[in-house]
Design an enzyme around this catalytic site. Sequence first.
Site, PDB file in Angstrom:
ATOM      1  N   ASP A   1     -11.203   2.863   4.207  1.00 43.23           N
ATOM      2  CA  ASP A   1     -11.576   1.670   3.754  1.00 43.23           C
ATOM      3  C   ASP A   1     -13.059   1.381   3.609  1.00 43.23           C
ATOM      4  O   ASP A   1     -13.996   0.267   3.495  1.00 43.23           O
ATOM      5  CB  ASP A   1     -11.261   0.692   5.192  1.00 43.23           C
TER       6      ASP A   1
ATOM      7  N   LYS B   1       0.665  -1.124  -0.128  1.00 46.79           N
ATOM      8  CA  LYS B   1      -0.009  -0.030  -0.041  1.00 46.79           C
ATOM      9  C   LYS B   1       0.745   1.184  -0.078  1.00 46.79           C
ATOM     10  O   LYS B   1       0.599   2.351  -0.646  1.00 46.79           O
ATOM     11  CB  LYS B   1      -1.008  -0.074   1.117  1.00 46.79           C
TER      12      LYS B   1
ATOM     13  N   GLN C   1      -4.736  -1.607   9.571  1.00 50.23           N
ATOM     14  CA  GLN C   1      -4.607  -2.927   8.890  1.00 50.23           C
ATOM     15  C   GLN C   1      -5.199  -4.120   9.622  1.00 50.23           C
ATOM     16  O   GLN C   1      -5.234  -4.020  10.979  1.00 50.23           O
ATOM     17  CB  GLN C   1      -3.041  -3.351   8.546  1.00 50.23           C
TER      18      GLN C   1
HETATM   19  N1  GUN Z   1      -6.913  -6.726   5.775  1.00 52.20           N
HETATM   20  C1  GUN Z   1      -7.387  -7.500   4.777  1.00 52.20           C
HETATM   21  N2  GUN Z   1      -8.052  -6.796   3.805  1.00 52.20           N
HETATM   22  C2  GUN Z   1      -8.039  -5.538   4.373  1.00 52.20           C
HETATM   23  C3  GUN Z   1      -8.636  -4.273   4.084  1.00 52.20           C
HETATM   24  O1  GUN Z   1      -9.419  -4.169   2.758  1.00 52.20           O
HETATM   25  N3  GUN Z   1      -8.499  -3.129   4.789  1.00 52.20           N
HETATM   26  C4  GUN Z   1      -7.817  -3.279   6.075  1.00 52.20           C
HETATM   27  N4  GUN Z   1      -7.636  -2.500   6.658  1.00 52.20           N
HETATM   28  N5  GUN Z   1      -7.401  -4.337   6.408  1.00 52.20           N
HETATM   29  C5  GUN Z   1      -7.510  -5.602   5.505  1.00 52.20           C
END
Ligand code: GUN
Length: 295
Positions: free
Chosen positions: A121, A54, A98
Amino acid sequence: MSAQIIDGKQVSSEVRERVAGEVAGFIADGGHQPVLATVLVGDDPASHVYVANKLKACEAAGIGSVHHELPAETSERDLITLVRALGDDDGIDGILVQLPPPDHIDPDAVIAAINPAKDVDGLTATNAGLLAGGRPGLVPCTPAGVIELLDHAGTPLEGAEAVIVGRSNLVGRPLISLLLGRNATVTAAHSRTRDLAGVCRRADVLVAAVGVPELLGADHVKPGATVIDVGINRTDDGLKGDVDFEAAVEVAGAITPVPGGVGPMTIAMLMANTLTAARARSASRAAGQARDHAV
Ligand code: GUN
Protein backbone atom coordinates in the site's frame (compact mmCIF):
# COMPACT_ATOMS: atom_id res chain seq x y z
CA MET A 1 -16.98 20.07 -27.28
CA SER A 2 -17.11 17.02 -25.06
CA ALA A 3 -13.95 15.63 -23.44
CA GLN A 4 -12.23 12.33 -24.11
CA ILE A 5 -13.46 9.88 -21.45
CA ILE A 6 -10.56 8.06 -19.80
CA ASP A 7 -11.70 4.45 -19.35
CA GLY A 8 -10.23 3.19 -16.06
CA LYS A 9 -11.72 -0.28 -16.51
CA GLN A 10 -9.92 -0.68 -19.82
CA VAL A 11 -6.59 0.65 -18.53
CA SER A 12 -6.91 -1.46 -15.37
CA SER A 13 -7.41 -4.64 -17.36
CA GLU A 14 -4.42 -3.77 -19.57
CA VAL A 15 -2.23 -3.27 -16.47
CA ARG A 16 -3.49 -6.49 -14.91
CA GLU A 17 -2.76 -8.45 -18.10
CA ARG A 18 0.72 -6.92 -18.24
CA VAL A 19 1.35 -7.89 -14.59
CA ALA A 20 0.04 -11.44 -15.19
CA GLY A 21 2.53 -11.79 -18.07
CA GLU A 22 5.35 -10.43 -15.91
CA VAL A 23 4.45 -12.77 -13.02
CA ALA A 24 4.58 -15.74 -15.42
CA GLY A 25 7.95 -14.49 -16.74
CA PHE A 26 9.34 -14.02 -13.22
CA ILE A 27 8.37 -17.59 -12.30
CA ALA A 28 9.67 -18.99 -15.61
CA ASP A 29 13.02 -17.32 -14.84
CA GLY A 30 13.23 -19.23 -11.54
CA GLY A 31 11.44 -16.75 -9.28
CA HIS A 32 8.91 -17.78 -6.66
CA GLN A 33 5.18 -17.20 -6.97
CA PRO A 34 4.45 -13.77 -5.44
CA VAL A 35 2.07 -14.00 -2.46
CA LEU A 36 -0.16 -11.25 -1.04
CA ALA A 37 -1.52 -11.44 2.51
CA THR A 38 -4.74 -9.53 3.12
CA VAL A 39 -6.01 -8.70 6.59
CA LEU A 40 -9.59 -7.64 7.23
CA VAL A 41 -10.90 -6.74 10.67
CA GLY A 42 -14.63 -6.45 11.36
CA ASP A 43 -17.69 -6.65 9.15
CA ASP A 44 -17.84 -3.45 7.11
CA PRO A 45 -19.68 -4.65 3.97
CA ALA A 46 -17.80 -2.33 1.56
CA SER A 47 -14.43 -3.50 2.93
CA HIS A 48 -15.47 -7.13 2.42
CA VAL A 49 -16.30 -6.39 -1.23
CA TYR A 50 -12.98 -4.55 -1.76
CA VAL A 51 -10.95 -7.39 -0.26
CA ALA A 52 -12.87 -10.06 -2.21
CA ASN A 53 -12.07 -8.14 -5.42
CA LYS A 54 -8.39 -7.94 -4.48
CA LEU A 55 -8.27 -11.70 -3.90
CA LYS A 56 -9.97 -12.35 -7.26
CA ALA A 57 -7.46 -10.07 -8.98
CA CYS A 58 -4.58 -12.01 -7.39
CA GLU A 59 -5.89 -15.26 -8.79
CA ALA A 60 -6.29 -13.79 -12.28
CA ALA A 61 -2.72 -12.40 -12.17
CA GLY A 62 -1.16 -15.69 -11.00
CA ILE A 63 -0.37 -14.18 -7.59
CA GLY A 64 -0.95 -16.36 -4.51
CA SER A 65 -2.96 -15.01 -1.61
CA VAL A 66 -3.50 -15.68 2.07
CA HIS A 67 -6.51 -14.04 3.68
CA HIS A 68 -6.90 -13.32 7.40
CA GLU A 69 -10.35 -12.33 8.59
CA LEU A 70 -10.54 -11.16 12.20
CA PRO A 71 -13.59 -10.34 14.34
CA ALA A 72 -14.51 -6.67 14.94
CA GLU A 73 -13.50 -6.95 18.61
CA THR A 74 -9.90 -7.96 17.79
CA SER A 75 -7.50 -5.90 19.89
CA GLU A 76 -4.96 -3.55 18.37
CA ARG A 77 -2.22 -5.60 20.01
CA ASP A 78 -3.44 -8.88 18.41
CA LEU A 79 -3.71 -7.22 15.00
CA ILE A 80 -0.18 -5.84 15.30
CA THR A 81 1.10 -9.27 16.37
CA LEU A 82 -0.40 -10.79 13.19
CA VAL A 83 0.98 -8.00 10.96
CA ARG A 84 4.47 -8.47 12.46
CA ALA A 85 4.27 -12.26 11.97
CA LEU A 86 3.37 -11.73 8.29
CA GLY A 87 6.31 -9.35 8.03
CA ASP A 88 8.64 -12.09 9.30
CA ASP A 89 7.07 -14.87 7.18
CA ASP A 90 9.37 -15.63 4.24
CA GLY A 91 6.43 -17.01 2.24
CA ILE A 92 4.67 -13.61 2.12
CA ASP A 93 5.68 -10.82 -0.30
CA GLY A 94 2.95 -8.24 0.29
CA ILE A 95 0.80 -7.22 3.25
CA LEU A 96 -2.45 -5.33 2.86
CA VAL A 97 -4.42 -4.38 5.95
CA GLN A 98 -7.78 -3.15 4.71
CA LEU A 99 -8.56 0.33 6.05
CA PRO A 100 -10.29 1.71 7.98
CA PRO A 101 -10.03 -0.68 10.95
CA PRO A 102 -12.72 -0.57 13.68
CA ASP A 103 -12.66 2.63 15.77
CA HIS A 104 -10.76 1.17 18.74
CA ILE A 105 -7.73 0.43 16.52
CA ASP A 106 -5.27 3.19 15.57
CA PRO A 107 -4.54 2.73 11.84
CA ASP A 108 -1.15 4.49 12.19
CA ALA A 109 -0.01 1.99 14.83
CA VAL A 110 -0.96 -0.90 12.53
CA ILE A 111 0.71 0.66 9.48
CA ALA A 112 3.88 1.19 11.54
CA ALA A 113 3.99 -2.57 12.17
CA ILE A 114 4.08 -3.44 8.44
CA ASN A 115 7.45 -4.63 7.14
CA PRO A 116 8.32 -1.83 4.63
CA ALA A 117 9.65 -4.39 2.12
CA LYS A 118 6.12 -5.87 2.00
CA ASP A 119 4.18 -2.59 2.25
CA VAL A 120 2.26 -2.92 -1.03
CA ASP A 121 0.00 0.00 0.00
CA GLY A 122 3.08 2.24 0.26
CA LEU A 123 1.81 3.67 3.55
CA THR A 124 4.72 3.11 5.94
CA ALA A 125 6.91 6.05 6.92
CA THR A 126 9.79 4.30 5.13
CA ASN A 127 8.04 4.14 1.76
CA ALA A 128 6.47 7.60 2.18
CA GLY A 129 9.95 8.98 2.92
CA LEU A 130 11.52 7.24 -0.06
CA LEU A 131 8.82 8.65 -2.34
CA ALA A 132 9.19 12.16 -0.89
CA GLY A 133 12.94 11.89 -1.49
CA GLY A 134 12.45 10.76 -5.09
CA ARG A 135 13.96 7.35 -4.37
CA PRO A 136 12.60 3.94 -5.39
CA GLY A 137 10.17 2.25 -3.01
CA LEU A 138 6.61 0.95 -2.94
CA VAL A 139 4.20 3.66 -4.11
CA PRO A 140 0.58 3.92 -2.87
CA CYS A 141 -1.75 2.26 -5.37
CA THR A 142 -4.31 5.00 -6.03
CA PRO A 143 -1.83 7.78 -6.90
CA ALA A 144 0.21 5.30 -8.95
CA GLY A 145 -3.03 4.54 -10.82
CA VAL A 146 -3.60 8.25 -11.44
CA ILE A 147 -0.19 8.51 -13.16
CA GLU A 148 -0.97 5.42 -15.23
CA LEU A 149 -4.25 7.02 -16.40
CA LEU A 150 -2.52 10.31 -17.27
CA ASP A 151 0.04 8.41 -19.34
CA HIS A 152 -2.70 6.43 -21.04
CA ALA A 153 -4.54 9.66 -21.91
CA GLY A 154 -1.30 11.00 -23.43
CA THR A 155 -1.32 14.03 -21.10
CA PRO A 156 2.13 15.68 -21.09
CA LEU A 157 3.41 16.08 -17.51
CA GLU A 158 6.84 17.64 -18.13
CA GLY A 159 6.49 21.35 -17.34
CA ALA A 160 2.70 21.06 -16.99
CA GLU A 161 0.75 22.94 -14.31
CA ALA A 162 -0.73 20.25 -12.05
CA VAL A 163 -3.18 21.12 -9.29
CA ILE A 164 -4.11 18.47 -6.72
CA VAL A 165 -7.14 19.24 -4.57
CA GLY A 166 -6.72 17.27 -1.31
CA ARG A 167 -3.69 16.43 0.82
CA SER A 168 -4.39 12.97 2.28
CA ASN A 169 -1.57 10.54 3.03
CA LEU A 170 -3.25 7.96 0.78
CA VAL A 171 -3.57 10.14 -2.35
CA GLY A 172 -2.79 13.88 -2.31
CA ARG A 173 0.64 13.88 -0.67
CA PRO A 174 2.12 10.94 -2.59
CA LEU A 175 0.75 12.41 -5.81
CA ILE A 176 2.67 15.65 -5.18
CA SER A 177 5.91 13.62 -5.23
CA LEU A 178 4.92 11.50 -8.23
CA LEU A 179 4.02 14.54 -10.33
CA LEU A 180 7.16 16.40 -9.22
CA GLY A 181 9.11 13.31 -10.25
CA ARG A 182 7.63 13.74 -13.72
CA ASN A 183 8.71 17.40 -13.76
CA ALA A 184 5.25 18.92 -13.43
CA THR A 185 4.79 22.23 -11.61
CA VAL A 186 2.68 21.08 -8.68
CA THR A 187 0.21 23.00 -6.53
CA ALA A 188 -1.48 21.32 -3.58
CA ALA A 189 -4.86 22.93 -2.89
CA HIS A 190 -7.00 22.11 0.14
CA SER A 191 -9.87 23.26 2.35
CA ARG A 192 -8.09 26.51 3.32
CA THR A 193 -7.07 27.48 -0.21
CA ARG A 194 -8.30 30.95 -1.15
CA ASP A 195 -9.95 31.21 -4.58
CA LEU A 196 -10.03 27.47 -5.21
CA ALA A 197 -11.64 27.95 -8.62
CA GLY A 198 -8.90 30.37 -9.68
CA VAL A 199 -6.14 28.00 -8.59
CA CYS A 200 -7.81 25.04 -10.30
CA ARG A 201 -8.29 26.98 -13.54
CA ARG A 202 -4.49 27.24 -13.86
CA ALA A 203 -4.23 23.47 -14.13
CA ASP A 204 -3.33 21.54 -17.25
CA VAL A 205 -3.78 18.51 -15.00
CA LEU A 206 -6.45 18.76 -12.29
CA VAL A 207 -6.73 15.96 -9.73
CA ALA A 208 -9.63 15.98 -7.27
CA ALA A 209 -9.10 13.89 -4.13
CA VAL A 210 -11.06 15.52 -1.32
CA GLY A 211 -14.11 13.34 -0.76
CA VAL A 212 -16.67 16.13 -1.23
CA PRO A 213 -19.32 15.21 -3.80
CA GLU A 214 -19.17 17.36 -6.95
CA LEU A 215 -17.08 20.09 -5.27
CA LEU A 216 -15.45 21.03 -8.59
CA GLY A 217 -17.54 22.23 -11.54
CA ALA A 218 -17.05 23.86 -14.93
CA ASP A 219 -15.67 27.02 -13.26
CA HIS A 220 -12.73 25.02 -11.88
CA VAL A 221 -11.60 23.58 -15.20
CA LYS A 222 -9.28 25.20 -17.73
CA PRO A 223 -10.51 24.47 -21.25
CA GLY A 224 -8.73 21.37 -22.58
CA ALA A 225 -7.36 20.28 -19.15
CA THR A 226 -7.12 16.64 -18.11
CA VAL A 227 -9.33 16.05 -15.06
CA ILE A 228 -8.77 13.03 -12.82
CA ASP A 229 -11.49 12.42 -10.24
CA VAL A 230 -10.35 10.26 -7.32
CA GLY A 231 -13.52 10.86 -5.26
CA ILE A 232 -15.93 8.03 -4.58
CA ASN A 233 -18.79 9.49 -2.53
CA ARG A 234 -21.94 7.54 -1.69
CA THR A 235 -24.87 9.99 -1.86
CA ASP A 236 -28.66 9.67 -1.95
CA ASP A 237 -28.32 10.13 -5.72
CA GLY A 238 -25.84 7.24 -6.02
CA LEU A 239 -22.06 7.21 -6.39
CA LYS A 240 -20.60 10.66 -7.08
CA GLY A 241 -17.09 11.89 -7.70
CA ASP A 242 -15.51 15.10 -6.39
CA VAL A 243 -16.13 16.60 -9.84
CA ASP A 244 -19.50 17.52 -11.34
CA PHE A 245 -18.91 15.30 -14.36
CA GLU A 246 -21.77 16.60 -16.54
CA ALA A 247 -20.48 20.17 -16.19
CA ALA A 248 -16.74 19.46 -16.38
CA VAL A 249 -16.96 17.13 -19.39
CA GLU A 250 -17.99 20.12 -21.53
CA VAL A 251 -14.82 22.07 -20.66
CA ALA A 252 -12.10 19.45 -20.08
CA GLY A 253 -9.96 17.86 -22.80
CA ALA A 254 -10.03 14.48 -21.04
CA ILE A 255 -11.78 13.31 -17.87
CA THR A 256 -12.28 10.20 -15.76
CA PRO A 257 -15.83 9.07 -14.92
CA VAL A 258 -17.01 7.88 -11.48
CA PRO A 259 -17.39 4.96 -11.29
CA GLY A 260 -15.10 3.43 -13.90
CA GLY A 261 -12.19 5.87 -13.69
CA VAL A 262 -9.59 5.80 -10.93
CA GLY A 263 -11.42 3.14 -8.85
CA PRO A 264 -10.49 0.10 -10.95
CA MET A 265 -6.85 1.24 -11.13
CA THR A 266 -6.17 0.74 -7.42
CA ILE A 267 -6.41 -3.05 -7.60
CA ALA A 268 -4.33 -3.17 -10.78
CA MET A 269 -1.54 -1.20 -9.11
CA LEU A 270 -1.78 -3.44 -6.02
CA MET A 271 -1.00 -6.40 -8.27
CA ALA A 272 1.92 -4.49 -9.79
CA ASN A 273 3.24 -3.59 -6.31
CA THR A 274 3.00 -7.20 -5.12
CA LEU A 275 5.16 -8.29 -8.06
CA THR A 276 7.59 -5.42 -7.40
CA ALA A 277 7.88 -6.49 -3.73
CA ALA A 278 8.42 -10.14 -4.71
CA ARG A 279 11.15 -9.18 -7.20
CA ALA A 280 12.90 -6.92 -4.69
CA ARG A 281 12.76 -9.54 -1.94
CA SER A 282 14.08 -12.19 -4.32
CA ALA A 283 16.94 -9.88 -5.42
CA SER A 284 17.85 -8.98 -1.85
CA ARG A 285 17.83 -12.66 -0.87
CA ALA A 286 20.15 -13.44 -3.80
CA ALA A 287 22.44 -10.56 -2.80
CA GLY A 288 22.50 -11.89 0.78
CA GLN A 289 23.45 -15.36 -0.42
CA ALA A 290 26.20 -13.94 -2.63
CA ARG A 291 27.53 -12.04 0.40
CA ASP A 292 27.41 -15.19 2.53
CA HIS A 293 29.41 -17.12 -0.11
CA ALA A 294 31.98 -14.35 -0.32
CA VAL A 295 32.72 -14.51 3.42
N1 GUN B 1 -9.39 1.29 2.06
C1 GUN B 1 -9.75 2.12 1.04
N2 GUN B 1 -8.74 2.25 0.15
C2 GUN B 1 -7.72 1.49 0.61
C3 GUN B 1 -6.41 1.21 0.13
O1 GUN B 1 -5.97 1.68 -0.91
N3 GUN B 1 -5.67 0.38 0.91
C4 GUN B 1 -6.13 -0.16 2.06
N4 GUN B 1 -5.32 -0.94 2.75
N5 GUN B 1 -7.34 0.08 2.53
C5 GUN B 1 -8.13 0.90 1.81
